[in-house]
Structures are given as C-alpha cells and as structure tokens.
Enzyme design. Structure first.
Site, PDB file in Angstrom:
ATOM      1  N   THR A  41       0.775  -1.209  -0.030  1.00 54.15           N
ATOM      2  CA  THR A  41      -0.157  -0.018  -0.194  1.00 54.15           C
ATOM      3  C   THR A  41       0.987   1.215   0.054  1.00 54.15           C
ATOM      4  O   THR A  41       0.255   2.466   0.111  1.00 54.15           O
ATOM      5  CB  THR A  41      -0.969   0.064   1.223  1.00 54.15           C
ATOM      6  OG1 THR A  41      -0.418  -0.438   2.283  1.00 54.15           O
ATOM      7  CG2 THR A  41      -2.115  -0.913   0.968  1.00 54.15           C
ATOM      8  N   GLY A  42       2.056   1.052   0.252  1.00 52.15           N
ATOM      9  CA  GLY A  42       2.973   2.224  -0.077  1.00 52.15           C
ATOM     10  C   GLY A  42       3.566   2.854   1.147  1.00 52.15           C
ATOM     11  O   GLY A  42       3.939   4.163   1.228  1.00 52.15           O
ATOM     12  N   LYS A  43       3.785   2.108   1.993  1.00 48.02           N
ATOM     13  CA  LYS A  43       4.061   2.195   3.593  1.00 48.02           C
ATOM     14  C   LYS A  43       5.632   2.910   3.180  1.00 48.02           C
ATOM     15  O   LYS A  43       6.047   3.966   3.598  1.00 48.02           O
ATOM     16  CB  LYS A  43       4.109   1.213   4.720  1.00 48.02           C
ATOM     17  CG  LYS A  43       2.741   0.952   4.843  1.00 48.02           C
ATOM     18  CD  LYS A  43       2.809   0.063   5.838  1.00 48.02           C
ATOM     19  CE  LYS A  43       3.267  -1.536   5.260  1.00 48.02           C
ATOM     20  NZ  LYS A  43       2.523  -2.183   4.174  1.00 48.02           N
ATOM     21  N   GLU A  87     -14.856 -24.830 -15.416  1.00 50.97           N
ATOM     22  CA  GLU A  87     -15.098 -23.409 -15.592  1.00 50.97           C
ATOM     23  C   GLU A  87     -16.299 -22.948 -16.024  1.00 50.97           C
ATOM     24  O   GLU A  87     -16.854 -21.980 -15.337  1.00 50.97           O
ATOM     25  CB  GLU A  87     -13.939 -22.895 -16.485  1.00 50.97           C
ATOM     26  CG  GLU A  87     -12.572 -23.292 -16.144  1.00 50.97           C
ATOM     27  CD  GLU A  87     -12.071 -22.896 -14.740  1.00 50.97           C
ATOM     28  OE1 GLU A  87     -12.813 -21.908 -14.235  1.00 50.97           O
ATOM     29  OE2 GLU A  87     -11.250 -23.535 -14.118  1.00 50.97           O
ATOM     30  N   ASP A 142     -10.414 -25.221  -4.992  1.00 48.54           N
ATOM     31  CA  ASP A 142     -11.755 -24.615  -4.792  1.00 48.54           C
ATOM     32  C   ASP A 142     -12.200 -25.200  -3.362  1.00 48.54           C
ATOM     33  O   ASP A 142     -12.616 -24.356  -2.624  1.00 48.54           O
ATOM     34  CB  ASP A 142     -12.586 -25.103  -5.742  1.00 48.54           C
ATOM     35  CG  ASP A 142     -12.345 -24.549  -7.153  1.00 48.54           C
ATOM     36  OD1 ASP A 142     -11.553 -23.651  -7.395  1.00 48.54           O
ATOM     37  OD2 ASP A 142     -12.625 -24.905  -8.394  1.00 48.54           O
TER      38      ASP A 142
HETATM   39  P1  ADP Z   1       4.753  -1.421   1.487  1.00 45.58           P
HETATM   40  O1  ADP Z   1       6.135  -0.747   1.919  1.00 45.58           O
HETATM   41  O2  ADP Z   1       3.493  -0.712   1.859  1.00 45.58           O
HETATM   42  O3  ADP Z   1       4.570  -2.826   1.105  1.00 45.58           O
HETATM   43  P2  ADP Z   1       5.784  -0.185  -1.058  1.00 45.58           P
HETATM   44  O4  ADP Z   1       5.870   1.369  -0.441  1.00 45.58           O
HETATM   45  O5  ADP Z   1       7.164  -1.124  -0.832  1.00 45.58           O
HETATM   46  O6  ADP Z   1       4.688  -0.908  -0.045  1.00 45.58           O
HETATM   47  O7  ADP Z   1       5.200  -0.160  -2.476  1.00 45.58           O
HETATM   48  C1  ADP Z   1       5.804  -0.755  -3.416  1.00 45.58           C
HETATM   49  C2  ADP Z   1       5.700  -0.050  -4.513  1.00 45.58           C
HETATM   50  O8  ADP Z   1       4.281   0.060  -4.922  1.00 45.58           O
HETATM   51  C3  ADP Z   1       6.210   1.320  -4.436  1.00 45.58           C
HETATM   52  O9  ADP Z   1       7.558   1.369  -4.777  1.00 45.58           O
HETATM   53  C4  ADP Z   1       5.386   2.097  -5.585  1.00 45.58           C
HETATM   54  O10 ADP Z   1       6.094   1.898  -6.967  1.00 45.58           O
HETATM   55  C5  ADP Z   1       3.965   1.270  -5.460  1.00 45.58           C
HETATM   56  N1  ADP Z   1       3.021   2.107  -4.867  1.00 45.58           N
HETATM   57  C6  ADP Z   1       2.508   1.736  -3.657  1.00 45.58           C
HETATM   58  N2  ADP Z   1       1.696   2.527  -3.361  1.00 45.58           N
HETATM   59  C7  ADP Z   1       1.694   3.402  -4.193  1.00 45.58           C
HETATM   60  C8  ADP Z   1       0.885   4.832  -4.155  1.00 45.58           C
HETATM   61  N3  ADP Z   1       0.041   5.055  -3.061  1.00 45.58           N
HETATM   62  N4  ADP Z   1       1.270   5.633  -5.023  1.00 45.58           N
HETATM   63  C9  ADP Z   1       2.245   5.427  -5.917  1.00 45.58           C
HETATM   64  N5  ADP Z   1       2.818   4.203  -6.064  1.00 45.58           N
HETATM   65  C10 ADP Z   1       2.823   3.263  -5.074  1.00 45.58           C
HETATM   66 ZN    ZN Z   2     -12.299 -24.331  -9.903  1.00 44.73          ZN
END
Ligand code: ADP
Ligand code: ZN
Ligand code: MG
Length: 612
Positions: free
Chosen positions: A210-212, A429, A504
């Site tokens: 999620t971009g932490k 499927e 499944d």
């Molecule tokens: P986390 O640390 O939450 O697991 P990351 O910060 O390592 O996630 O995210 C991995 C990659 O995903 C980033 O380097 C970026 O390229 C992309 N990414 C994730 N969230 C975003 C966001 N909100 N905006 C832009 N890119 C994002």
């Molecule tokens: Zn199946």
C-alpha cells in the site's frame, strides 16, 4: 573459510616436506665420512694411521693417511685434550698427527644449531599466525554484525530520484497526517516555542504494497532531511545481542545527522508480543525490541529525529511499542479505491508511453482489491509485453492482459492440456461461470479461460463491480456456491471429480470457517470469535491461547462448516442441473475459442446477470 583453512594446512604440509628433504640432502653430504667410536680412533692413533684431526664443536673429523674420512660425534663441551687424557693416548704418537681446531664457520654453526630449533618454531608460529588471522577475519565480521546495516540516503532518494508526496497517489489522510511531521522537521522552532512536543514515533499501518515504505521516503523527501532505513528482519541475526547493538548504532548515527528520519521497516519482525514464542531467535527479538524502546525513551525530546516504522501486522505488535512517547501516532494506509487506483496508475504511467486508447479508468475499474504495488506491477508488465510485441505505445489490451498475469500468474501456452483434460476443464470453468452469473449476490464474470495459468488448468475471473468494505452473509453463501460449482459440475457430468477441484475445496473450507469463527455468521453458534486473530501467528504467542474454545465447540464448528459447504454444493448443483443447456453452450464455445470475454459470455448464457 573452511576451504581456506584446508588450503593453508596443505601449504604447510608442502613446506615441511621441502624442508625435511633439504635436511636429508645435507645429511647425505656428511655421509661420506664414516662414523666411528672413540676406541677405534685411539687404536688408529696408536697405529699411526691418522694424518689429521680437525676438531669442531660437535665432532672430530679424522682424515686417515689413506685419505679416508672418519667422524666422531662429540659434545660441544668436551675438549680434545681431555679425550687424550681420558684414553691415555701416548702424546708421542700424537706428534705425527696434525691437530687442527677448526672454528665453526658462521654459516655452518647457524645451520647446525639454529635450524633444527628455530625452523620448527618458525613453522609453528607461522601456522598459529595464519590461524589467528583467519579467526580474526571471522571476528571482524562478527564485529561488523553489530554495526547497523542501515542504508542512509539523502532526502529519501530512490536511486537518484527524490521521492515526494506527489509520487504517492491516493492515501490522502495519511499524507495529511504526515504533512505535520514534515512541518516539524522543517520548522521545529515554531512548534517548540509553543511548548508542543515533537512526536517521536509514527507507525505506518497497511496491507502489503500500500506504499508504506514509499511514503516514509516521501516524508524525508518533502522535508529535505536525511533518511536512515533498516528492515526489521535485518535485526534478527544468528547471534544474540547483535540486533540490540545495531539498534544502538543506528540511533547513534541518526542523532548525528538531525534533522532526520529513522525508518524501521517491517517492525513486526522484532516488535512482536513478548513473553511467548519458542526457540532462540525469540530472545534476540526481545533484546532488540527492548533496545528500540530504550533508545526511543532515551533521546532528548527536542532532538529533531523522528522514528517512522511500518508494519502490515499491527495485531501482533507488542503493546509497549504503542505506548505514549513511543509509536503513539498511527497512520493507516488503506487499499486504494477506484479513484486512488486511477491516480496511482497515472503516477506510474508518467514515464510510459500510453496509446491514446489506453484508458486508465477502465484499468482502475478492473482492479478492485489491488494494492499500489500490484498496480505498479500491472503497468510494468504491460510495458514488458508491449516491448515483446515490438510496439512502441502501450495499448489497453496489454494492460488488461497484465492484470490477469498479476492476478493469476503467467499464461502457460506450452502447458498443453490433452483433449480429455480440456473437456473436463471446460465443464469445470463453465460451471463456475454459470453459477456466478445466476447467483444474485455473486460477482459478475469477466472472463473464462481454459488456457492454463500459474498452477490452474483454467480460470474464471469474476470481479466485483465496485469496491466494497462490508460483505453480507448472502454474498459469502453465493461465493461458496460459485467456489463449489466446478466440483459439482465435474461430478454431475463425469460422475467423478479430478484433482482440479482441490484448490476450490480448500478455499471453500477456509471461507466457511471464517464465516463461523470470525464473522459470527452461523445461526447455530453464538456471535463470538473462535480462536482469535493470533491463531495465525505461528510461535508468536502462547500456544495454549490459540484455541479459546472447548472440544464440544470444535465439534460444532466442524458440523457447521460441513453444513455450509454441503448447502452450497446443493445450491450449485441445482443451478447446474436446471441450466444444463446453457452449460453445454458455454462449454462448446470454450472448447472452440479457449477464452470467452464478458460480453460474449452473457450472450452465450442468454440471460442477463442475476442481480439482487
Ligand atoms: P509497502 O511498504 O506498503 O509494502 P511499498 O511502499 O514498498 O509498499 O510499495 C511498493 C511499490 O508500489 C512502490 O515502490 C510504488 O511503486 C508502488 N506504490 C504503492 N503504493 C503507491 C501509491 N500510493 N502511489 C504510488 N505508487 C505506489
Ligand atoms: Zn475451480
Ligand atoms: Mg515495505
């Protein structure tokens, strides 16, 4: 290192061999002289056979009149005159003998006296030296373990690019919260003047991807401060105490570079609840965690150092970490909704040439539940696919194909199904798709395929139309029916099932267990949690606490799971048997085309999607 040691031992063995053979050569030269005893010498003197006696420190070298050579060993202290006295040799007989006291040549003396003592000594010393050097090498490494491996970057750079908030799309609330931190770092005086305390620790919480990590860097980039980062897993090493010393070192370094951000990624690796767990690594974790706590309590509140930490498992964190004065601020990063997904896609499309037909809104619509990292991955895969097709603009088709690749793994066209397998897969499927289409609460079908992908022989892609935070029981029940539809169809058509349904069944079992134990959706059992979230944390908690219900309840849970899956299978079977003609139509098209897209699928089924 083992190999090196072995090599050195070999070298020494070789050196010893060479030296000992040199010695034996030296001996050979001496062998020309016959070794005799003193009585023989006395006799020879009396017989006047001797021409010359050379006296050295260790021997009497005798040269006979017939040019033969003899040698007698002698102690360094003994003198020739004592010898003469002791053996009562007639001095007159000695008159004809030339007696020379030979001074030891310096070289021979050294060779004779020192070499036998010094050489082995040298060898031993050399060997010990080599050994210790190696051990020291290991020690040096061990010393370095204690130094933190924190990477230090100027202003949150990734590569040589400075990341700022504009690189992080979506997560609006999180950015607002962190804007405050940026202000603190930029203008600490403004806050200190008013008596405000600078926050010490901020915890970033959110699902993986999620971009932490990105956001933590962006804070440093926005504020233009130094960024120190280390991952929790790097603390956990073989040696107990290493983690703690790394923490100490990291904080010490960061304090020298204020204002700065110290980022501890994946803090759950060290910050798990203490007092449980098994094995040695646990002690190490505890020490590391304690050291983090000590450091966080220890630094001056006016120090312009802010500790950011990230985790996707807030439920396992030790409460001590969350206490005021430590990570008392928490910032949540949610999975992106449709607008955020579009924004994230735009961020990542900035440097990619998109064709005019590529509509990122469509992509966002098709990717509910994707994280930022997944979306970045989709665009990257699309770019790769485009390059492989020798095009210079990324079309929407490539992006949509990449969604499936990210979701299900790569297509395996080489993994050919036999005619028979194809048929079974097509029915399987088609069963999933038909039931999904006709169950009002199930998600609509986007695509069916019998081209194998990842581990699956075929797949049916049914995705929600919109992002949903809450799920109803009726949705879960329909999902269960869809999950079991493949199994049911195989059984109905071929009267036996294949291994293709195994996955499944596992999913269906897990889903029904969750319904009962986590969401209180069972009619028979009371609305409570059975087992708790910690159940999944292996070794993280006391094992006794894992099951907080009785044996009797366990039986009831089992019975309820049975009932849920049996009911779901019955409902799926009803749909399949009542719509056999539709099923056959889908199978026919599938066998012919291998994949069916959404619109065509609706046509083939002949009725619109059932909705609630
Ligand atoms: P986390 O640390 O939450 O697991 P990351 O910060 O390592 O996630 O995210 C991995 C990659 O995903 C980033 O380097 C970026 O390229 C992309 N990414 C994730 N969230 C975003 C966001 N909100 N905006 C832009 N890119 C994002
Ligand atoms: Zn199946
Ligand atoms: Mg991360």
């Amino acid at each position: 290192m083992q190999k090196n040691l072995f090599k050195n031992i070999l070298i020494f063995a070789a050196a010893l061999l060479v030296i000992s053979s040199l010695f034996s050569l030296y001996d050979v030269q001496n062998e020309k002289a016959k070794t005799i005893g003193v009585p023989v010498l006395v006799q020879q003197i009396n017989n006047a056979e001797i021409a010359k006696i050379e006296i050295t420190d260790s021997s009497l070298d005798v040269i006979l009149k017939n040019d033969e050579k003899e040698t007698i060993a002698k102690e360094a202290g003994d003198t020739f005159s004592e010898l003469v006295k002791n053996y009562q040799i007639d001095p007159a007989k000695l008159a004809g003998v030339e007696v020379v006291v030979k001074e030891q040549s310096g070289f021979k003396f050294w060779v004779n006296v020192l070499v036998p003592i010094v050489l082995p000594l040298l060898l031993i010393i050399g060997f010990i030296w080599f050994m210790t050097r190696q051990v020291q090498g290991a020690n040096m490494q061990a010393m370095n373990f204690g130094r933190s491996r924190a990477r230090e970057t100027k202003k949150g750079q990734v590569g040589n690019e400075i990341v700022t908030f504009k690189d992080v799309a979506g997560v609006k609330e999180a950015k607002e919260e962190l804007q405050e931190i940026v202000e603190f770092l930029k203008h600490p005086k403004k806050f200190l003047k008013l008596g405000a305390k600078i926050p010490r620790g901020v915890l970033l919480l959110g699902a993986p991807g999620t971009g932490k990590t990105l956001l933590a860097r962006a804070v440093a980039g926005e504020a233009g401060v130094q960024f120190f980062s280390i991952s929790g897993s790097e603390f956990v090493e073989m040696f107990v105490g290493v983690g703690a010393s790394r923490v100490r070192d990291l904080f010490a370094r960061a304090k020298k570079h204020t204002p700065c951000i110290l980022f501890i990624d994946e803090i759950d690796a060290v910050g798990r609840q203490r007092g449980a767990g098994l094995g040695g690594s646990h002690d190490e974790r505890e020490q590391t965690l304690n050291q983090i706590l000590v450091e966080m309590d220890g630094f001056d509140p006016t120090t312009n150092l802010i500790v950011l930490a990230a985790t996707n498992r807030p439920d396992v964190l030790d409460p001590a970490l969350l206490r005021p004065g430590r990570f008392d601020r928490r910032v949540f990063l949610d999975l992106p909704d449709i607008n955020d997904r579009e924004a994230i896609l735009k961020v990542h499309a900035r440097k990619k040439p998109l064709a005019s037909d590529a509509n990122l809104r469509h992509v966002a619509e098709r990717t509910p539940g994707f994280s930022g990292a997944d979306l970045a991955n989709v665009l990257n895969e699309a770019a790769i696919l485009t390059a492989r097709r020798d095009k210079n603009k990324i079309n929407e088709t490539e992006i949509l194909e990449s969604i499936e690749k990210v979701l299900l793994g790569p297509e395996r066209q080489s993994f050919l199904l036999s005619q028979d397998e194809k048929k079974v897969t097509a029915y399987h499927e088609a069963g999933h798709a038909l039931v999904a289409h006709l169950m009002p609460h199930a998600d609509p079908v986007h695509k069916i395929s019998i081209v194998s992908r990842g581990r699956a022989a075929g797949y049916t892609l049914n995705l929600p139309e919109e992002d949903r935070r809450l799920h109803r029981k009726s949705e879960f029940l329909d999902d269960l029916a869809v999950l079991l539809a493949g199994y049911v169809t195989e059984k109905e058509i071929f009267s036996e099932v294949t291994t293709g349904a195994g996955d499944d069944l596992r999913k269906a079992t897990e889903l029904s267990r969750d319904l009962i134990t986590r969401y209180g959706m069972s009619d028979k059992l009371s609305p409570r949690i059975y087992g708790g979230a910690e159940e999944m944390i292996f070794l993280g908690r006391d094992i006794r606490e894992q099951r907080n219900y009785s044996e009797r309840v366990a039986e009831q849970i089992d019975a309820e799971i049975d009932r849920l899956v049996t009911d779901a299978a019955a409902r799926a079977k009803e749909v399949v048997t009542e719509n056999k003609e539709r099923l056959e139509n889908i199978v026919k098209v599938l066998l012919e085309k291998e994949t069916i897209e959404k619109d065509e699928f609706v046509q083939v089924v002949g009725v619109p999607k059932a909705v609630r």
